[in-house]
Design a protein around this motif. Sequence first.
Motif, PDB file in Angstrom:
ATOM      1  N   GLU A 108       0.796  -0.806   0.047  1.00 55.52           N
ATOM      2  CA  GLU A 108       0.030  -0.042  -0.221  1.00 55.52           C
ATOM      3  C   GLU A 108       1.065   1.304  -0.134  1.00 55.52           C
ATOM      4  OE1 GLU A 108      -2.506  -0.397   3.241  1.00 55.52           O
ATOM      5  OE2 GLU A 108      -3.911  -1.568   2.294  1.00 55.52           O
ATOM      6  N   GLY A 109       1.897   1.171   0.495  1.00 56.96           N
ATOM      7  CA  GLY A 109       2.527   2.850   0.801  1.00 56.96           C
ATOM      8  C   GLY A 109       2.385   3.272   1.174  1.00 56.96           C
ATOM      9  N   HIS A 110       2.214   4.529   0.395  1.00 57.85           N
ATOM     10  CA  HIS A 110       1.455   6.038   1.049  1.00 57.85           C
ATOM     11  C   HIS A 110       0.343   5.946   1.088  1.00 57.85           C
ATOM     12  CE1 HIS A 110       0.227   5.911  -3.594  1.00 57.85           C
ATOM     13  NE2 HIS A 110      -0.742   7.428  -3.130  1.00 57.85           N
ATOM     14  N   LEU A 111      -0.821   4.628   0.794  1.00 55.19           N
ATOM     15  CA  LEU A 111      -2.242   4.251   1.496  1.00 55.19           C
ATOM     16  C   LEU A 111      -2.542   3.437   2.667  1.00 55.19           C
ATOM     17  CD1 LEU A 111      -3.305   3.682  -2.637  1.00 55.19           C
ATOM     18  CD2 LEU A 111      -3.651   5.704  -1.194  1.00 55.19           C
ATOM     19  N   PHE A 112      -1.165   3.455   2.883  1.00 55.62           N
ATOM     20  CA  PHE A 112      -1.072   2.305   4.054  1.00 55.62           C
ATOM     21  C   PHE A 112      -1.647   3.226   5.219  1.00 55.62           C
ATOM     22  CE2 PHE A 112       0.296   1.804   8.332  1.00 55.62           C
ATOM     23  CZ  PHE A 112       0.125   0.158   8.646  1.00 55.62           C
ATOM     24  N   GLY A 113      -3.238   2.771   5.887  1.00 53.75           N
ATOM     25  CA  GLY A 113      -4.004   2.595   7.205  1.00 53.75           C
ATOM     26  C   GLY A 113      -5.486   3.744   6.116  1.00 53.75           C
ATOM     27  N   VAL A 114      -4.883   4.521   4.888  1.00 53.12           N
ATOM     28  CA  VAL A 114      -5.963   5.363   4.203  1.00 53.12           C
ATOM     29  C   VAL A 114      -7.409   4.299   3.871  1.00 53.12           C
ATOM     30  CG1 VAL A 114      -6.330   6.822   2.572  1.00 53.12           C
ATOM     31  CG2 VAL A 114      -4.549   6.816   3.676  1.00 53.12           C
ATOM     32  N   THR A 466      15.011  11.683  12.282  1.00 55.54           N
ATOM     33  CA  THR A 466      14.478  10.422  12.043  1.00 55.54           C
ATOM     34  C   THR A 466      14.368   9.882  10.805  1.00 55.54           C
ATOM     35  OG1 THR A 466      14.266   9.863  14.631  1.00 55.54           O
ATOM     36  CG2 THR A 466      13.076   8.309  12.476  1.00 55.54           C
ATOM     37  N   HIS A 467      13.575  10.272   9.733  1.00 50.50           N
ATOM     38  CA  HIS A 467      13.671  10.131   8.689  1.00 50.50           C
ATOM     39  C   HIS A 467      14.838   9.662   8.184  1.00 50.50           C
ATOM     40  CE1 HIS A 467      12.655  11.289   4.372  1.00 50.50           C
ATOM     41  NE2 HIS A 467      10.792   9.524   5.055  1.00 50.50           N
ATOM     42  N   ARG A 552      14.603  -6.958   8.848  1.00 50.12           N
ATOM     43  CA  ARG A 552      14.462  -6.220   9.421  1.00 50.12           C
ATOM     44  C   ARG A 552      14.780  -4.521   8.374  1.00 50.12           C
ATOM     45  NH1 ARG A 552      19.795  -7.436  13.406  1.00 50.12           N
ATOM     46  NH2 ARG A 552      18.275  -8.730  14.728  1.00 50.12           N
ATOM     47  N   LEU A 553      15.194  -4.705   7.349  1.00 45.54           N
ATOM     48  CA  LEU A 553      15.349  -3.504   5.968  1.00 45.54           C
ATOM     49  C   LEU A 553      13.689  -3.166   5.869  1.00 45.54           C
ATOM     50  CD1 LEU A 553      17.513  -4.262   3.569  1.00 45.54           C
ATOM     51  CD2 LEU A 553      17.556  -2.194   5.143  1.00 45.54           C
ATOM     52  N   GLN A 554      12.846  -4.465   5.854  1.00 40.31           N
ATOM     53  CA  GLN A 554      11.568  -4.289   5.356  1.00 40.31           C
ATOM     54  C   GLN A 554      10.222  -3.830   6.973  1.00 40.31           C
ATOM     55  OE1 GLN A 554       9.717  -4.545   3.357  1.00 40.31           O
ATOM     56  NE2 GLN A 554      10.978  -5.966   1.666  1.00 40.31           N
ATOM     57  N   LEU A 555      11.473  -3.809   8.025  1.00 37.22           N
ATOM     58  CA  LEU A 555      10.580  -3.093   8.891  1.00 37.22           C
ATOM     59  C   LEU A 555      10.862  -1.810   8.884  1.00 37.22           C
ATOM     60  CD1 LEU A 555       8.625  -3.454  11.904  1.00 37.22           C
ATOM     61  CD2 LEU A 555      11.668  -3.828  12.796  1.00 37.22           C
ATOM     62  N   PHE A 556      11.835  -1.593   8.686  1.00 38.51           N
ATOM     63  CA  PHE A 556      12.230   0.099   8.634  1.00 38.51           C
ATOM     64  C   PHE A 556      11.725   0.820   7.575  1.00 38.51           C
ATOM     65  CE2 PHE A 556      16.202  -2.271  11.424  1.00 38.51           C
ATOM     66  CZ  PHE A 556      16.236  -0.392  12.452  1.00 38.51           C
ATOM     67  N   THR A 561       7.927   4.571   5.750  1.00 35.64           N
ATOM     68  CA  THR A 561       6.844   5.111   4.846  1.00 35.64           C
ATOM     69  C   THR A 561       5.536   5.848   5.112  1.00 35.64           C
ATOM     70  OG1 THR A 561       7.333   3.806   3.466  1.00 35.64           O
ATOM     71  CG2 THR A 561       5.243   4.179   3.089  1.00 35.64           C
ATOM     72  N   VAL A 562       5.693   5.429   6.378  1.00 37.45           N
ATOM     73  CA  VAL A 562       4.570   5.940   7.242  1.00 37.45           C
ATOM     74  C   VAL A 562       5.181   7.292   7.570  1.00 37.45           C
ATOM     75  CG1 VAL A 562       3.611   5.446   9.260  1.00 37.45           C
ATOM     76  CG2 VAL A 562       3.119   3.863   8.085  1.00 37.45           C
ATOM     77  N   LEU A 563       6.336   7.449   8.792  1.00 36.29           N
ATOM     78  CA  LEU A 563       6.372   8.806   8.792  1.00 36.29           C
ATOM     79  C   LEU A 563       6.935   9.090   8.098  1.00 36.29           C
ATOM     80  CD1 LEU A 563       8.309  10.025  11.361  1.00 36.29           C
ATOM     81  CD2 LEU A 563       9.836   8.888  10.266  1.00 36.29           C
TER      82      LEU A 563
END
Length: 578
Positions: A108-114, A466-467, A552-556, A561-563
Amino acid sequence: MACFFRRHIASKLSEALRQPEETFIPSLSAIPVSKKHQSSDFRLSVTSLLQNGILSSADDSQTKTEALVQRLKPDNVVEEVLVGRRAINFKINRSVLVQKMLEKLHEEGHLFGVKSELFSSLQRRKTLVEFSSPNIAKKFHAGHLRSTIIGNFIANLKETLGHEVIRMNYLGDWGMQFGLLGAGFQNFGSEEKLKVNPLQHLFDVYVRVNKEAESDQNIWLTAREFFRSLEQGEEQALSLWQRFRDITIEEYQQVYERLGVHFDEYSGESFHRSQTKEVLQQLKDQGLLQTTEKGTGVVDLSSAKDMSYYSTVVRSDGTSLYITRDLAAAIDRKEKYAFDEMIYVTDKGQSGHFQQIFQILQAMGYEWAQSCLHVPFGRVQGMKTRLGEVVFLEDVLDESRVRMLRNMTASRTTKDLEDPEDTAQKVGISALIIQDFMGPLMSDYKFSWDQVLQAQGDTGVFLQYTHARLCSLMRMNENGLEATFDPQLLQEQCSIHILQHLLRYDEVLHKSLQDLQPKYLVNFLLTLCHLAATAHRTLPVKGSPTGQAEARLQLFKGTCTVLANGMKILGITPVEKM
């Protein structure tokens, strides 16, 4: 991704209680992360079961809750169902949590949560947001910063969630202030100075004419005459006014560009000066316009209709007022845009003004006035530079850039940047935005340069740092970002904490939409940064086995992305290096 888990839990409840799944979805909330102990992931409030009539208030709700928990058997998704304090808690299988969350973040990338089911019943509406709205022929005052960034946040949030948004800058470009400015320019104006620093010169003229008017009544008479000439459309007065307006908008656009803010339309009081006569005629025809002994036109807004509370809508000399032009603007916008809702973003001192506008519109029979909303905000105290009190927003932006550049230069971790000034400006602006958005909008707050630009703690600099740090990690390991990974390799508590926190993102957006307050999103992102900092320290990518490094890279990457998504909604441009 919370939607998959929320839907799964709702289906279990639906089966046990023979109620539609939709009954439970709004009542299921993700549990805030606790660093002190391992927690469940979702909570169903018993109060919501009582409110929905699923449990009777006459029942022993605790006994009924315990009995219900016995019927909700664990499965391959829900690992545990536990009785909490006036709640039922659900713990998700950790491997499933990792797998599903990271898959969704990747897809979903930038649509995550939306795309959450929390927004499934949300009607996509046409929203007009009026914000910033400075007065022309004056430099952009630092006080307008709040209206600009709050309005931009509201517009961004609505757009992100699928609304059609019209961003309007309604300039204060009419009224007696232009009578004064016109009179002042005729007396003290200089074509030479106007060419060199146009807005500063107009500001100086305005300050001087106001001071002179305190002791010279003739200046007021000249000012009234000039404004009357404007209202009557006399060419010479209009030509000078148009020149002032063009100069101002050109300078404002440069400030908006620095802030990363854009508008779909620059409107203004002047656009509606001819329509005020129609509004006054309509008020008269409906028996709403009354004339006082002083000759002013008013609308009685008192419940007893005894003139104990009224709004003045026309001066005794027949010239229009701010409120008359606002009424005309609202009616015109409804006809032009057919908006579903209109939001005004101004300081709390104007709350009474908008209350009167909405009351008058309703009295005129415009039912859509109920879909008009004023979002008020408090004042900023103590915004100063080394030179003393800041009056102009440009000074504030320059100061934040200079201070941030100095801090970055002094830092050992600063990377070689292509354009250090541009990065310093973006980080400085994010620092201003976060300090402004930390608390309730209605609250006044004390501005602190030292606090606002700190790299540690809950600041915009910390968000950007952080970003940038996560982006750096992605760049160094771009070949290791495989879409497939083993969820068993990401079971550490700090990994789970991040994923648990990300479960709340759709709820935070939903709450922000309900209240139009940025503080929920700010707090969510700052917590995410703290969790990411812990994970960055304890979950090294470099030197780890390939499978573990990929997971771990997937998590980061998902965290980054969400940040970035959240920062953009707040009106912050994320930087990738600093």
